[in-house]
Enzyme design. Sequence first.
Site, mmCIF file in Angstrom:
data_model
loop_
_atom_site.group_PDB
_atom_site.id
_atom_site.type_symbol
_atom_site.label_atom_id
_atom_site.label_comp_id
_atom_site.label_asym_id
_atom_site.label_seq_id
_atom_site.Cartn_x
_atom_site.Cartn_y
_atom_site.Cartn_z
ATOM 1 N N GLY A 11 -31.115 -16.688 -20.067
ATOM 2 C CA GLY A 11 -30.757 -16.720 -18.650
ATOM 3 C C GLY A 11 -29.806 -15.597 -18.264
ATOM 4 O O GLY A 11 -28.811 -15.351 -18.952
ATOM 5 N N GLY A 13 -28.465 -15.396 -15.079
ATOM 6 C CA GLY A 13 -27.701 -15.751 -13.880
ATOM 7 C C GLY A 13 -26.231 -15.468 -14.173
ATOM 8 O O GLY A 13 -25.883 -14.835 -15.180
ATOM 9 N N ALA A 15 -23.838 -17.403 -15.220
ATOM 10 C CA ALA A 15 -23.304 -17.994 -16.454
ATOM 11 C C ALA A 15 -23.699 -17.148 -17.657
ATOM 12 O O ALA A 15 -22.865 -16.802 -18.501
ATOM 13 C CB ALA A 15 -23.799 -19.428 -16.612
ATOM 14 N N GLY A 16 -24.984 -16.801 -17.730
ATOM 15 C CA GLY A 16 -25.475 -16.021 -18.869
ATOM 16 C C GLY A 16 -24.815 -14.652 -18.924
ATOM 17 O O GLY A 16 -24.381 -14.197 -19.995
ATOM 18 N N PHE A 115 -14.764 -24.820 3.572
ATOM 19 C CA PHE A 115 -15.987 -25.341 2.982
ATOM 20 C C PHE A 115 -15.846 -26.856 2.828
ATOM 21 O O PHE A 115 -14.726 -27.374 2.872
ATOM 22 C CB PHE A 115 -16.217 -24.699 1.609
ATOM 23 C CG PHE A 115 -17.496 -23.911 1.518
ATOM 24 C CD1 PHE A 115 -17.594 -22.639 2.054
ATOM 25 C CD2 PHE A 115 -18.627 -24.467 0.903
ATOM 26 C CE1 PHE A 115 -18.774 -21.918 1.975
ATOM 27 C CE2 PHE A 115 -19.810 -23.755 0.824
ATOM 28 C CZ PHE A 115 -19.891 -22.491 1.364
ATOM 29 N N HIS A 347 -30.854 -29.545 -3.910
ATOM 30 C CA HIS A 347 -30.090 -28.312 -4.043
ATOM 31 C C HIS A 347 -29.494 -28.066 -5.416
ATOM 32 O O HIS A 347 -29.608 -26.981 -5.970
ATOM 33 C CB HIS A 347 -28.973 -28.346 -2.999
ATOM 34 C CG HIS A 347 -28.140 -27.113 -2.964
ATOM 35 N ND1 HIS A 347 -28.669 -25.871 -2.693
ATOM 36 C CD2 HIS A 347 -26.797 -26.912 -3.146
ATOM 37 C CE1 HIS A 347 -27.699 -24.965 -2.716
ATOM 38 N NE2 HIS A 347 -26.573 -25.566 -3.003
ATOM 39 N N SER A 394 -19.770 -24.243 -7.912
ATOM 40 C CA SER A 394 -20.758 -23.930 -8.942
ATOM 41 C C SER A 394 -20.612 -22.489 -9.397
ATOM 42 O O SER A 394 -20.628 -22.199 -10.601
ATOM 43 C CB SER A 394 -22.176 -24.152 -8.430
ATOM 44 O OG SER A 394 -23.067 -23.613 -9.372
HETATM 45 C C1 LIG Z 1 -29.886 -21.110 -2.086
HETATM 46 C C2 LIG Z 1 -28.688 -21.434 -2.921
HETATM 47 C C3 LIG Z 1 -27.415 -21.123 -2.459
HETATM 48 C C4 LIG Z 1 -26.300 -21.427 -3.232
HETATM 49 N N1 LIG Z 1 -25.055 -21.095 -2.767
HETATM 50 C C5 LIG Z 1 -23.965 -21.342 -3.539
HETATM 51 C C6 LIG Z 1 -22.671 -20.933 -3.124
HETATM 52 O O1 LIG Z 1 -22.493 -20.315 -2.074
HETATM 53 N N2 LIG Z 1 -21.613 -21.231 -3.923
HETATM 54 C C7 LIG Z 1 -21.761 -21.899 -5.102
HETATM 55 O O2 LIG Z 1 -20.766 -22.144 -5.790
HETATM 56 N N3 LIG Z 1 -22.992 -22.273 -5.539
HETATM 57 C C8 LIG Z 1 -24.086 -21.995 -4.788
HETATM 58 N N4 LIG Z 1 -25.326 -22.380 -5.237
HETATM 59 C C9 LIG Z 1 -25.468 -22.911 -6.603
HETATM 60 C C10 LIG Z 1 -25.364 -21.759 -7.597
HETATM 61 O O3 LIG Z 1 -25.880 -20.592 -7.044
HETATM 62 C C11 LIG Z 1 -26.109 -22.041 -8.889
HETATM 63 O O4 LIG Z 1 -25.773 -23.298 -9.382
HETATM 64 C C12 LIG Z 1 -25.736 -20.994 -9.950
HETATM 65 O O5 LIG Z 1 -25.895 -19.697 -9.431
HETATM 66 C C13 LIG Z 1 -26.564 -21.172 -11.199
HETATM 67 O O6 LIG Z 1 -26.306 -20.087 -12.051
HETATM 68 P P1 LIG Z 1 -26.816 -20.093 -13.541
HETATM 69 O O7 LIG Z 1 -26.270 -18.868 -14.175
HETATM 70 O O8 LIG Z 1 -26.514 -21.391 -14.174
HETATM 71 O O9 LIG Z 1 -28.422 -20.017 -13.429
HETATM 72 P P2 LIG Z 1 -29.434 -19.143 -12.572
HETATM 73 O O10 LIG Z 1 -28.777 -18.136 -11.731
HETATM 74 O O11 LIG Z 1 -30.354 -20.106 -11.909
HETATM 75 O O12 LIG Z 1 -30.234 -18.364 -13.686
HETATM 76 C C14 LIG Z 1 -31.118 -19.013 -14.592
HETATM 77 C C15 LIG Z 1 -31.666 -17.995 -15.557
HETATM 78 O O13 LIG Z 1 -32.387 -18.651 -16.592
HETATM 79 C C16 LIG Z 1 -33.595 -17.992 -16.821
HETATM 80 N N5 LIG Z 1 -34.568 -18.954 -17.380
HETATM 81 C C17 LIG Z 1 -34.840 -20.213 -17.000
HETATM 82 N N6 LIG Z 1 -35.814 -20.748 -17.770
HETATM 83 C C18 LIG Z 1 -36.151 -19.796 -18.659
HETATM 84 C C19 LIG Z 1 -37.113 -19.722 -19.704
HETATM 85 N N7 LIG Z 1 -37.935 -20.743 -19.998
HETATM 86 N N8 LIG Z 1 -37.200 -18.564 -20.414
HETATM 87 C C20 LIG Z 1 -36.401 -17.504 -20.131
HETATM 88 N N9 LIG Z 1 -35.480 -17.520 -19.151
HETATM 89 C C21 LIG Z 1 -35.367 -18.654 -18.425
HETATM 90 C C22 LIG Z 1 -33.993 -17.463 -15.457
HETATM 91 O O14 LIG Z 1 -34.912 -16.404 -15.582
HETATM 92 C C23 LIG Z 1 -32.625 -17.000 -14.932
HETATM 93 O O15 LIG Z 1 -32.329 -15.715 -15.422
HETATM 94 C C24 LIG Z 1 -26.452 -22.063 -4.482
HETATM 95 C C25 LIG Z 1 -27.728 -22.367 -4.939
HETATM 96 C C26 LIG Z 1 -28.827 -22.077 -4.165
HETATM 97 C C27 LIG Z 1 -30.176 -22.461 -4.692
#
Ligand SMILES: Cc1cc2nc3c(=O)[nH]c(=O)nc-3n(C[C@H](O)[C@H](O)[C@H](O)COP(=O)(O)OP(=O)(O)OC[C@H]3O[C@@H](n4cnc5c(N)ncnc54)[C@H](O)[C@@H]3O)c2cc1C
Length: 575
Positions: A11, A13, A15-16, A115, A347, A394
């Site tokens: 991932g 995103g 976190a990663g 917020f 969400h 988040s």
């Molecule tokens: C529209 C929207 C608006 C938001 N606004 C806010 C905000 O303003 N403030 C806030 O605090 N939070 C907000 N959130 C929540 C927040 O954005 C997310 O919870 C957070 O960004 C998640 O980050 P992450 O690094 O965990 O994962 P993500 O950013 O979702 O990344 C997941 C990664 O995992 C990879 N992956 C998944 N499955 C596989 C697989 N099988 N093989 C290889 N790679 C894989 C994907 O390719 C991606 O790179 C929002 C969410 C949404 C949907």
Amino acid sequence: MTYNFDTIIIGSGLAGLRAAIEASKQGSVAVLTKLYPTRSHSTAAQGGISGALGNEEPDSPMWHFYDTVKGSDFLGDQDAIEVMCNDAIRTIIELEHLGVPFSRTTEGKIAQRRFGGHTRDFGAAPVQRACFCADRTGHVILFALFEQSQTQGVKFFPEFHVLDIPIIDGKCMGVIAMEIQTGDIHVFNAKTTLVASGGYGRVFKTTSNAIASTGDCLSILFNAGVPLEDMEFFQFHPTGLYGLGILVTEGARGEGGVLINGKGERFMEKYAPTIKDLAPRDMVSRSIMTEIKEGRGVDGKDYVHLDLRGIGRKTIEERLPEIASFCRIYIGIDPVEAPIPVLPTAHYAMGGIPTDVNGRVLHNEKGTAVEGLFAAGECACVSVHGANRLGCNSLLDTVVFGRRAGMEINLANKNIKTGRIHSEVVEKVLKKLKQLLEKTEGTQRAGELRDKLQTLMMNHCSVFRNKDDLNRIPNQLDKIKEQLKDVNIKDKGKKFNTELLEVIELRHLVNLAEAISSSALNRTESRGAHSREDFPGRNDTEWMKHTFALKKDSNIEFRYKPVTVTKFQPEDRKY
Ligand SMILES: Cc1cc2nc3c(=O)[nH]c(=O)nc-3n(C[C@H](O)[C@H](O)[C@H](O)COP(=O)(O)OP(=O)(O)OC[C@H]3O[C@@H](n4cnc5c(N)ncnc54)[C@H](O)[C@@H]3O)c2cc1C
């Protein structure tokens, strides 16, 4: 091909990437992502990231701590919440130094806005705690972290879809993934593996989540015997664009937008007299659904209005430009001049892979860790959000716990040997793929089954739940599982076989739907985002505990872990 790295991160995103920056200071790091890295869902985050900087008015980490505990409906673990809130200010300054172009106050400080659930003096009145860059906060943080991780020599494997995360004798060995462009299978052996694979909002029909948010890795680990924590808690954001589910950030209400029912009333005054439209999301979503149920939707329909007209064109264009453009493009409404039709949209997953505050994945409710396995971000459950996440917490969670996981990984790498994924394990994965591709008969279509699943979850397991509705789910899921066996994948090729990957993702979604709905049936109380019509009250005597769902053959078994309470005893949740 076979690769060996100290650390594999699934991932890209927030976190990663934050973990990758930390871990690459000491070891070799590969980041695998099924998308192009900057297309991760984090890029869609709009409204902001929280931290009690106090740049606009007095604020304190202690108030942030209290708000998060109360927002979580007292299910969040307070040791973890304290860690996160205390680290927020440092984190935001660090992001600024890494190149994040935050919006500014007139004196040049990082600007902050209101917020949902962010208050001063332990709930006395709303406070400006959300740091933001207009309404593209996730986008700018993601790009800054992506650039930084590249300068540190992190190796990226874009469009690599993870198919398996083998755990042998309690140790995670690494990852098996398909290169989407070629269809080739690659093996990644590692000392440590971090799962940062994001959320799974695609379980529901109406969602703000990206098409890729299918929770593959949670499902893989669930099948491998790792428990999933608090899966019954899924957040519905109050303001999705009606009919589409596309998000309108809570920042719109933070800037002064208000919710209006069909009678033209500001109904949130009734449900949360002190902070009104800025109540936490679970409360606002329930209030909207109640207004609609009682016949006060707009024009008798199933939506209410979000009215931004009082904010004025200048603020909308400067601070909510993306939202304004979404409204104009997708529903043909200019929010400067007309109210926006909205309805709650699926969400955010509060539940996920259980971890401790250093990202170590827990194998059971007693706290035993899986060797070499870590998780951070939305896929993980630390648990800082408990039964309901506050807006902006988040993004904060991803960077605070991504960094901590990276630091813990550096320690762990000193004492762990590189895993070795044996050929038999790879053979098993190949065999499954072959079975899927070789099937030439079958009448079912994956797209139709996905639609059935999402509608089922939307109708029976969304904002309000009850026993009768939830009891309808298992039979339907069994049917969908049977029908999934009868899907004939038309594309038999190797390159870019997205049809094959969609079937695999759908299987994961079904698996998670089972975990969510059975955990929801099991919890006989209402708390945060989990609102049972047949058990309307919160029951602290029996349910101040986290659910650990464990897959046992075809059944799900439940175990429990007590909530960590350090400072704030449960109280009535009034706003
Ligand atoms: C529209 C929207 C608006 C938001 N606004 C806010 C905000 O303003 N403030 C806030 O605090 N939070 C907000 N959130 C929540 C927040 O954005 C997310 O919870 C957070 O960004 C998640 O980050 P992450 O690094 O965990 O994962 P993500 O950013 O979702 O990344 C997941 C990664 O995992 C990879 N992956 C998944 N499955 C596989 C697989 N099988 N093989 C290889 N790679 C894989 C994907 O390719 C991606 O790179 C929002 C969410 C949404 C949907």
